[in-house]
Design a protein around this motif. Structure first.
Motif, PDB file in Angstrom:
ATOM      1  N   THR A  39      19.087  28.367  -8.637  1.00  0.00           N
ATOM      2  CA  THR A  39      19.363  27.768  -9.940  1.00  0.00           C
ATOM      3  C   THR A  39      18.130  27.001 -10.398  1.00  0.00           C
ATOM      4  OG1 THR A  39      20.209  25.702  -9.004  1.00  0.00           O
ATOM      5  CG2 THR A  39      21.793  27.515  -9.308  1.00  0.00           C
ATOM      6  N   LEU A  40      18.117  26.631 -11.670  1.00  0.00           N
ATOM      7  CA  LEU A  40      17.011  25.826 -12.189  1.00  0.00           C
ATOM      8  C   LEU A  40      16.948  24.474 -11.474  1.00  0.00           C
ATOM      9  CD1 LEU A  40      17.250  26.520 -16.033  1.00  0.00           C
ATOM     10  CD2 LEU A  40      15.378  27.175 -14.514  1.00  0.00           C
ATOM     11  N   ALA A  41      18.117  23.913 -11.181  1.00  0.00           N
ATOM     12  CA  ALA A  41      18.159  22.622 -10.491  1.00  0.00           C
ATOM     13  C   ALA A  41      17.560  22.743  -9.087  1.00  0.00           C
ATOM     14  CB  ALA A  41      19.587  22.104 -10.421  1.00  0.00           C
ATOM     15  N   GLU A  42      17.889  23.823  -8.368  1.00  0.00           N
ATOM     16  CA  GLU A  42      17.347  24.025  -7.023  1.00  0.00           C
ATOM     17  C   GLU A  42      15.839  24.228  -7.061  1.00  0.00           C
ATOM     18  OE1 GLU A  42      21.312  26.128  -5.023  1.00  0.00           O
ATOM     19  OE2 GLU A  42      19.727  27.353  -5.924  1.00  0.00           O
ATOM     20  N   LEU A  43      15.372  25.010  -8.046  1.00  0.00           N
ATOM     21  CA  LEU A  43      13.927  25.233  -8.170  1.00  0.00           C
ATOM     22  C   LEU A  43      13.213  23.948  -8.554  1.00  0.00           C
ATOM     23  CD1 LEU A  43      11.642  27.287  -8.067  1.00  0.00           C
ATOM     24  CD2 LEU A  43      12.092  27.829 -10.472  1.00  0.00           C
ATOM     25  N   SER A  44      13.860  23.134  -9.373  1.00  0.00           N
ATOM     26  CA  SER A  44      13.288  21.845  -9.761  1.00  0.00           C
ATOM     27  C   SER A  44      13.100  20.950  -8.537  1.00  0.00           C
ATOM     28  CB  SER A  44      14.192  21.158 -10.789  1.00  0.00           C
ATOM     29  OG  SER A  44      13.726  19.856 -11.078  1.00  0.00           O
TER      30      SER A  44
END
Length: 215
Positions: A49-54
């Motif tokens: 997810t974008l949150a995990e990549l962030s």
């Protein structure tokens, strides 16, 4: 060559240089415009997810989102940590394959017992993969995302959970579905399954032939 010829020659060269510079600028803009879709595709292939990549890159979710949508111009400072997080070469994020060679030099993507061989190399549009998945104790976890997907089983048996449906596809069988419907697929039984996956926003539909999952 007369002085007038020399002036014309220099003028022609300047025009050619400007034309070449314009073409180069267009090529660079085209390459940069492809970075966003490629970043989104690679992230989704890895199930992140974008949150995990962030969290893994230190880049804010909003910046990552703007990069993928093309609203933020990619820079080395942003792409390097993304490449490290995905464990891919930097040129896979930004570079196009060498011109003139039609062969797709697939770099397998291995994740959670699933090996994916890309069969297309351009971002956006229809994406094709050959997938080999090993059996495991994975519990179906249906997910949703934008797009449309086609599956064609080459060998083994593939279980597909789609909304309220739970079916098993054998070799030579195909399925298609809107990925906005909760879905999950994996090996049916204790043997590996090999299948083709085509994913895109639109395209020709394939005939669906499936049988209910046996109890």
């Amino acid at each position: 060559m007369t002085a007038e010829d020399a002036r014309d020659h220099r003028h022609t060269h300047r025009q050619e240089d400007r034309s070449q510079d314009a073409r180069e600028d267009e090529r660079i803009d085209e390459v940069l415009s492809e970075v966003g879709p490629r970043l989104r595709r690679i992230r989704r292939e890895r199930g992140a997810t974008l949150a995990e990549l962030s969290t893994s890159t230190g880049i804010s979710v909003s910046t990552l989102s703007r990069l993928e949508s093309g609203q933020r111009k990619p820079s080395l400072e942003l792409l390097l940590p993304i490449a490290r997080a995905h464990q891919v070469p930097l040129d896979e994020l930004v570079g196009a394959p060498p011109a003139g060679d039609p062969r797709v030099r697939a770099k397998p993507i291995v994740r959670h017992g699933r090996t994916m061989y890309p069969l297309t190399r351009q971002p956006g549009g229809l994406q094709a993969y050959k997938v080999v998945q090993q059996p495991g104790a994975e519990t179906p976890d249906p997910r949703v995302h934008e797009g449309y997907e086609w599956l064609y089983v080459l060998s083994g048996r593939l279980r597909l959970v789609l909304g309220e449906h739970d079916v098993v596809l054998g070799a030579g069988e195909a399925a298609e579905f809107d990925t906005r419907v909760p879905h999950w697929f994996g090996p049916a039984g204790d043997r590996p399954v090999e299948f083709l996956s085509l994913f895109g926003p639109q395209g020709e539909r394939m005939h669906v032939r499936a049988r209910p999952k046996s109890s």
